[in-house]
Write a protein that holds these residues in place. Structure first.
Motif, PDB file in Angstrom:
ATOM      1  N   VAL A 254       6.051  -6.413  -0.084  1.00 24.56           N
ATOM      2  CA  VAL A 254       5.182  -7.587  -0.006  1.00 24.56           C
ATOM      3  C   VAL A 254       4.122  -7.458  -1.102  1.00 24.56           C
ATOM      4  N   THR A 255       4.213  -8.314  -2.072  1.00 23.62           N
ATOM      5  CA  THR A 255       3.346  -8.243  -3.250  1.00 23.62           C
ATOM      6  C   THR A 255       2.317  -9.375  -3.246  1.00 23.62           C
ATOM      7  N   THR A 256       1.332  -9.226  -4.107  1.00 19.95           N
ATOM      8  CA  THR A 256       0.352 -10.306  -4.267  1.00 19.95           C
ATOM      9  C   THR A 256       1.035 -11.564  -4.791  1.00 19.95           C
ATOM     10  N   GLU A 257       2.054 -11.379  -5.630  1.00 24.82           N
ATOM     11  CA  GLU A 257       2.773 -12.536  -6.170  1.00 24.82           C
ATOM     12  C   GLU A 257       3.467 -13.316  -5.051  1.00 24.82           C
ATOM     13  N   LEU A 258       4.068 -12.586  -4.113  1.00 21.77           N
ATOM     14  CA  LEU A 258       4.722 -13.260  -2.991  1.00 21.77           C
ATOM     15  C   LEU A 258       3.694 -14.017  -2.162  1.00 21.77           C
ATOM     16  N   MET A 259       2.576 -13.392  -1.858  1.00 17.35           N
ATOM     17  CA  MET A 259       1.570 -14.054  -1.031  1.00 17.35           C
ATOM     18  C   MET A 259       0.955 -15.247  -1.764  1.00 17.35           C
ATOM     19  N   ASP A 260       0.869 -15.180  -3.075  1.00 15.61           N
ATOM     20  CA  ASP A 260       0.365 -16.327  -3.844  1.00 15.61           C
ATOM     21  C   ASP A 260       1.304 -17.521  -3.708  1.00 15.61           C
ATOM     22  N   ARG A 261       2.593 -17.242  -3.539  1.00 16.73           N
ATOM     23  CA  ARG A 261       3.565 -18.331  -3.356  1.00 16.73           C
ATOM     24  C   ARG A 261       3.471 -18.945  -1.969  1.00 16.73           C
ATOM     25  N   LEU A 262       2.811 -18.238  -1.039  1.00 17.62           N
ATOM     26  CA  LEU A 262       2.708 -18.693   0.354  1.00 17.62           C
ATOM     27  C   LEU A 262       1.228 -18.734   0.736  1.00 17.62           C
ATOM     28  N   PRO A 263       0.473 -19.667   0.172  1.00 17.39           N
ATOM     29  CA  PRO A 263      -0.990 -19.633   0.282  1.00 17.39           C
ATOM     30  C   PRO A 263      -1.535 -19.837   1.693  1.00 17.39           C
ATOM     31  N   ASN A 264      -0.715 -20.337   2.595  1.00 18.48           N
ATOM     32  CA  ASN A 264      -1.191 -20.593   3.958  1.00 18.48           C
ATOM     33  C   ASN A 264      -0.758 -19.517   4.954  1.00 18.48           C
ATOM     34  N   ALA A 265      -0.103 -18.480   4.456  1.00 18.18           N
ATOM     35  CA  ALA A 265       0.437 -17.456   5.356  1.00 18.18           C
ATOM     36  C   ALA A 265      -0.544 -16.313   5.559  1.00 18.18           C
ATOM     37  N   HIS A 266      -0.633 -15.848   6.801  1.00 16.64           N
ATOM     38  CA  HIS A 266      -1.331 -14.602   7.091  1.00 16.64           C
ATOM     39  C   HIS A 266      -0.378 -13.432   6.838  1.00 16.64           C
ATOM     40  N   PHE A 267      -0.977 -12.244   6.685  1.00 15.49           N
ATOM     41  CA  PHE A 267      -0.168 -11.037   6.512  1.00 15.49           C
ATOM     42  C   PHE A 267      -0.338 -10.134   7.716  1.00 15.49           C
ATOM     43  N   MET A 268       0.788  -9.603   8.218  1.00 18.85           N
ATOM     44  CA  MET A 268       0.768  -8.683   9.349  1.00 18.85           C
ATOM     45  C   MET A 268       1.537  -7.411   9.011  1.00 18.85           C
ATOM     46  N   HIS A 269       1.092  -6.318   9.604  1.00 21.90           N
ATOM     47  CA  HIS A 269       1.725  -5.015   9.426  1.00 21.90           C
ATOM     48  C   HIS A 269       1.483  -4.235  10.708  1.00 21.90           C
ATOM     49  N   PRO A 287      -8.134 -10.938   2.257  1.00 22.78           N
ATOM     50  CA  PRO A 287      -8.717 -11.826   3.265  1.00 22.78           C
ATOM     51  C   PRO A 287      -7.708 -12.457   4.215  1.00 22.78           C
ATOM     52  N   ARG A 288      -6.451 -12.488   3.826  1.00 19.95           N
ATOM     53  CA  ARG A 288      -5.450 -13.099   4.708  1.00 19.95           C
ATOM     54  C   ARG A 288      -4.728 -12.072   5.583  1.00 19.95           C
ATOM     55  N   SER A 289      -5.089 -10.810   5.434  1.00 17.15           N
ATOM     56  CA  SER A 289      -4.479  -9.766   6.258  1.00 17.15           C
ATOM     57  C   SER A 289      -5.139  -9.730   7.626  1.00 17.15           C
ATOM     58  N   ILE A 290      -4.305  -9.745   8.664  1.00 19.76           N
ATOM     59  CA  ILE A 290      -4.824  -9.586  10.032  1.00 19.76           C
ATOM     60  C   ILE A 290      -4.261  -8.306  10.648  1.00 19.76           C
ATOM     61  N   ALA A 291      -3.863  -7.368   9.804  1.00 19.66           N
ATOM     62  CA  ALA A 291      -3.204  -6.150  10.279  1.00 19.66           C
ATOM     63  C   ALA A 291      -4.099  -5.322  11.191  1.00 19.66           C
ATOM     64  N   PHE A 292      -5.381  -5.253  10.877  1.00 19.85           N
ATOM     65  CA  PHE A 292      -6.254  -4.402  11.693  1.00 19.85           C
ATOM     66  C   PHE A 292      -6.732  -5.126  12.948  1.00 19.85           C
ATOM     67  N   THR A 293      -6.799  -6.443  12.896  1.00 15.29           N
ATOM     68  CA  THR A 293      -6.999  -7.221  14.120  1.00 15.29           C
ATOM     69  C   THR A 293      -5.778  -7.076  15.016  1.00 15.29           C
TER      70      THR A 293
END
Length: 314
Positions: A254-269, A287-293
């Protein structure tokens, strides 16, 4: 035993009805929003055992703290503490522990048949804290944080990249029970969901108007998703037979380039994470990562699960 002849266990998301899953998620979300003292101590007088054969930060801590917050006592067992190590059978171990514990939270990271053997008695609930094929309480925490964030789960769209491991399996079985939900799995060839999990998830999804789709092409990413999800590539306690497996996994990062293509998506891990391996540091810490939440919701989901298996209600 609160009027029941047999305590409930949570060994697999597949054991839950759609309504039961939603109720567990709702209760977890309630704990996330409520004042810390709001739940009271409904498990006062109960004793919860935690048995972890492999490493654990989030799951072990969450169930220990959850039991304590709910008023239960806790007995912790490490990988060398039980007499299984000297040849005692699983069934004998279960008979002994069930005479003293109200629930056992177990991470065996082995054949799930062992968990079912532990649960094959009437007095003690058993919770799967991760086995080789599934991590059900992780999925409940995942849906809890998304439910809290979005206000609903219906229509949720998730794209998961990486190995079809125990986290991915639980996520597939869970989202298959959510109306209009879609799970796009992008897994390396040879490292996808176990065939029986994929089959079960797809069959369940068809009953609930959901979609579980697995492909092995990392470039076929849907254009509109609510969440991009990944997990570390080397699952706890596992060894990959192919020494060059990382070559197959690299395109699924999961790269910054991929997340730039999906501007409305949150990231989870599901954590732990290896920055620069399965995910760019800028994504995990962005800012779009909610992994620690998401990790914090492991506590809330553990509280919901313990209430459900020990008391049968909240």
């Amino acid at each position: 035993m609160n009027g029941r002849t047999r305590r409930r266990s949570l060994l697999s998301i597949a054991d839950l009805s759609a309504d039961e899953l939603v109720e567990l998620v709702r209760r977890s979300s309630w704990h996330a929003r409520a004042d810390r003292s709001a739940a009271g101590t409904p498990l006062a007088g109960s004793v919860v055992g935690t048995y972890f054969r492999t490493t654990s930060t989030r799951t072990r801590t969450s169930f220990t703290v959850a039991a304590q917050r709910l008023g239960a006592g806790v007995v912790a067992y490490g990988p060398h503490d039980l007499q299984e190590n000297t040849g005692e059978t699983v069934s004998d171990t279960a008979r002994v522990l069930s005479g003293m514990l109200d629930a056992l939270v177990a991470r065996t990271a082995a054949d799930p048949a062992e968990l079912r053997a532990l649960a094959d008695q009437e007095r003690m609930a058993v919770v799967n804290a991760m086995s080789a094929d599934e991590h059900p309480t992780q999925a409940i925490a995942d849906l809890s944080v998304l439910s809290t964030l979005r206000g609903r789960l219906d229509g949720l769209r998730v794209c998961y990249l990486g190995e079809g491991n125990s986290t991915a399996a639980a996520l597939a079985l869970a989202l298959a029970r959510i109306p209009d939900a879609t799970l796009h799995l992008r897994t390396p060839e040879g490292y996808g969901l176990p065939a029986y999990i994929r089959r079960m998830a797809m069959q369940t999804a068809a009953l609930h108007g959901a979609v579980v789709d697995e492909q092995h092409d990392p470039h076929r990413i849907p254009e509109a998703v609510d969440v991009v999800y990944t997990a570390r590539w080397q699952t706890t306690g596992s060894v990959k037979p192919d020494p060059s497996w990382r070559t197959s996994f690299t395109p699924f990062r999961v790269t910054t380039e991929l997340m730039d293509r999906l501007p409305n998506a949150h990231f989870m891990h599901d954590l732990p994470a290896h920055r620069g391996v399965e995910v760019d540091a800028e994504v995990l810490d962005g800012p779009r990562s909610i992994a620690f939440t998401q990790a914090r919701h492991k506590l809330y989901s553990a509280m919901a699960v313990l209430e459900w298996v020990v008391r049968g209600a909240w």
